[in-house]
Write an enzyme that holds these catalytic residues in place. Structure first.
Site, PDB file in Angstrom:
ATOM      1  N   HIS A  58      45.298  66.536  39.445  1.00  0.00           N
ATOM      2  CA  HIS A  58      45.444  65.702  40.643  1.00  0.00           C
ATOM      3  C   HIS A  58      45.110  66.479  41.911  1.00  0.00           C
ATOM      4  O   HIS A  58      45.784  67.461  42.220  1.00  0.00           O
ATOM      5  CB  HIS A  58      46.897  65.216  40.686  1.00  0.00           C
ATOM      6  CG  HIS A  58      47.214  64.317  41.821  1.00  0.00           C
ATOM      7  ND1 HIS A  58      48.241  64.565  42.693  1.00  0.00           N
ATOM      8  CD2 HIS A  58      46.656  63.149  42.217  1.00  0.00           C
ATOM      9  CE1 HIS A  58      48.308  63.581  43.578  1.00  0.00           C
ATOM     10  NE2 HIS A  58      47.359  62.714  43.319  1.00  0.00           N
ATOM     11  N   GLU A  80      40.768  64.996  39.778  1.00  0.00           N
ATOM     12  CA  GLU A  80      40.856  63.854  40.691  1.00  0.00           C
ATOM     13  C   GLU A  80      40.637  64.339  42.109  1.00  0.00           C
ATOM     14  O   GLU A  80      40.934  65.503  42.433  1.00  0.00           O
ATOM     15  CB  GLU A  80      42.256  63.227  40.547  1.00  0.00           C
ATOM     16  CG  GLU A  80      42.424  61.883  41.228  1.00  0.00           C
ATOM     17  CD  GLU A  80      43.168  61.903  42.553  1.00  0.00           C
ATOM     18  OE1 GLU A  80      43.442  60.817  43.090  1.00  0.00           O
ATOM     19  OE2 GLU A  80      43.468  63.018  43.088  1.00  0.00           O
ATOM     20  N   ASP A  88      40.077  62.783  46.592  1.00  0.00           N
ATOM     21  CA  ASP A  88      40.219  61.705  47.583  1.00  0.00           C
ATOM     22  C   ASP A  88      39.061  61.813  48.566  1.00  0.00           C
ATOM     23  O   ASP A  88      38.885  62.871  49.185  1.00  0.00           O
ATOM     24  CB  ASP A  88      41.538  61.859  48.344  1.00  0.00           C
ATOM     25  CG  ASP A  88      42.734  61.857  47.415  1.00  0.00           C
ATOM     26  OD1 ASP A  88      43.098  60.793  46.919  1.00  0.00           O
ATOM     27  OD2 ASP A  88      43.303  62.949  47.188  1.00  0.00           O
ATOM     28  N   HIS A 147      43.046  64.216  51.460  1.00  0.00           N
ATOM     29  CA  HIS A 147      43.946  63.124  51.083  1.00  0.00           C
ATOM     30  C   HIS A 147      44.450  62.283  52.250  1.00  0.00           C
ATOM     31  O   HIS A 147      44.331  61.063  52.247  1.00  0.00           O
ATOM     32  CB  HIS A 147      45.147  63.674  50.306  1.00  0.00           C
ATOM     33  CG  HIS A 147      46.115  62.600  49.924  1.00  0.00           C
ATOM     34  ND1 HIS A 147      47.161  62.211  50.730  1.00  0.00           N
ATOM     35  CD2 HIS A 147      46.172  61.806  48.836  1.00  0.00           C
ATOM     36  CE1 HIS A 147      47.830  61.233  50.152  1.00  0.00           C
ATOM     37  NE2 HIS A 147      47.250  60.959  49.000  1.00  0.00           N
ATOM     38  N   GLU A 152      38.628  59.104  43.926  1.00  0.00           N
ATOM     39  CA  GLU A 152      39.342  58.036  44.646  1.00  0.00           C
ATOM     40  C   GLU A 152      38.710  57.800  46.013  1.00  0.00           C
ATOM     41  O   GLU A 152      38.588  58.728  46.819  1.00  0.00           O
ATOM     42  CB  GLU A 152      40.827  58.369  44.823  1.00  0.00           C
ATOM     43  CG  GLU A 152      41.533  57.248  45.586  1.00  0.00           C
ATOM     44  CD  GLU A 152      43.011  57.482  45.852  1.00  0.00           C
ATOM     45  OE1 GLU A 152      43.620  58.381  45.222  1.00  0.00           O
ATOM     46  OE2 GLU A 152      43.548  56.752  46.702  1.00  0.00           O
TER      47      GLU A 152
HETATM   48  O1  G3P Z   1      44.996  59.316  41.301  1.00  0.00           O
HETATM   49  C1  G3P Z   1      46.201  58.754  41.627  1.00  0.00           C
HETATM   50  C2  G3P Z   1      46.853  59.267  42.858  1.00  0.00           C
HETATM   51  O2  G3P Z   1      46.055  60.239  43.453  1.00  0.00           O
HETATM   52  C3  G3P Z   1      47.141  58.208  43.829  1.00  0.00           C
HETATM   53  O3  G3P Z   1      47.950  58.614  44.868  1.00  0.00           O
HETATM   54  O4  G3P Z   1      48.411  59.323  47.172  1.00  0.00           O
HETATM   55  O5  G3P Z   1      47.945  61.028  45.426  1.00  0.00           O
HETATM   56  O6  G3P Z   1      46.108  59.613  46.275  1.00  0.00           O
HETATM   57  P1  G3P Z   1      47.568  59.705  45.969  1.00  0.00           P
HETATM   58 CA    CA Z   2      44.322  60.388  45.004  1.00  0.00          CA
END
Ligand code: G3P
Ligand code: CA
Length: 289
Positions: free
Chosen positions: A38, A65, A67, A80, A148
């Site tokens: 993450h 993952e 953002d 993020h 994301e």
């Molecule tokens: O990938 C799921 C997760 O990242 C969603 O929440 O706030 O960490 O982007 P966040």
């Molecule tokens: Ca995320």
């Protein structure tokens, strides 16, 4: 049986299924969930930096993952929050630029920021990467990307721009599309747009829609990706009972699971992926693949 009928049957089972105590044995024969680092391996290196991608690779973790957001001059960057305060020194470098929104800074300004010292002095050189830099690093390690699109309402057109970067960097060829790329968002409209622009890209919706609504999401999302705390074995079964846009059962990647007990619990639910800051902890908690 039609997907809607299957989903209805699963829904009917929800009450009792949700009461079951899941164990890994309940998944006998099922594949182990994928483990997704993450924001990179963000327990061990500053989130969403190239160092966090490197750390995931060092731990032998396939999936990363991130953002994605957009600068004032249209560069896609990996960060993020919608502002730069928490994870960079923007307040010090640009003291008169409150509230330090990502969208108010140029790519060149963001490139000057230290995106690592907040995490630890060893990471003072870390920068907010561009999406191009990020995917190139993921590629370098032969990893896979759960991308994301963050705050899509702030960035009209970001879906097309994201796909363009991915295409330019070779991420929309057949091997990447087959099993190395998923694009997800909390914005259903954004996920739908990605699906419409490139129906061959695997997509995920972040959230926990009601079982009754799953069919609607299945028109454009291959995955339903909820917070681990919002799901049960019954919910996961109900999602799996619905067929997605590529003719396969919808999948479930849950977030953010950072301890062994919760990892075992959700694996017992039958989830397809576990998104975690501590991919090593999750891996060690599950039976070897
Ligand atoms: O990938 C799921 C997760 O990242 C969603 O929440 O706030 O960490 O982007 P966040
Ligand atoms: Ca995320």
């Amino acid at each position: 049986m039609h997907a809607r009928a299957v989903a209805a049957t699963a829904t009917a089972l929800l009450g009792s299924a949700a009461l079951l105590v899941p164990t890994p044995d309940a998944r006998a024969g099922a594949a182990q969930p994928e483990i997704i680092a993450h924001r990179g391996a963000s327990a061990y290196a500053p989130e969403n930096t190239l160092a966090a991608v490197d750390k995931a690779a060092e731990l032998g973790v396939s999936w990363v993952e991130n953002d994605v957001q957009r600068t004032r001059d249209g560069e896609l960057v990996v960060v993020h929050d919608d502002n730069l305060k928490r994870t960079t020194d923007a307040e010090e470098v640009f003291p008169d630029r409150a509230p330090w929104k990502v969208k108010d800074f140029t790519a060149a300004e963001i490139a000057r920021l230290d995106a690592g010292s907040w995490f630890g002095p060893a990471y003072a050189d870390a920068r907010v990467p561009t999406l191009k830099q990020f995917v190139d690093r993921v590629e370098l390690h032969h990893q896979k990307l759960l991308l994301e699109i963050k705050n899509p309402e702030l960035y009209p057109g970001i879906e097309q721009e994201t796909l363009k970067v991915l295409d330019n960097e070779g991420w929309l060829d057949r091997p990447h599309l087959a099993d190395r790329l998923i694009v997800q968002s909390f914005g259903a409209g954004s996920v739908r747009t990605v699906h419409e622009l490139r129906p061959d890209v695997k997509t995920g919706f972040l959230g926990t829609p009601s079982v009754a609504d799953l069919d609607r999401y299945a028109a454009f999302a291959d995955q339903i990706n909820p917070s681990y705390a919002s799901v049960s074995m019954g919910y996961v079964a109900a999602v799996h009972a619905v067929v997605g846009p590529h003719g396969r059962p919808l999948e479930v990647f849950v977030w953010t699971v950072n301890d062994a007990n919760t990892a075992r619990l959700v694996a017992g639910y039958g989830v397809d992926g576990i998104i975690t800051n501590t991919p090593d902890v999750v891996r060690d908690a599950l039976p070897a693949k």
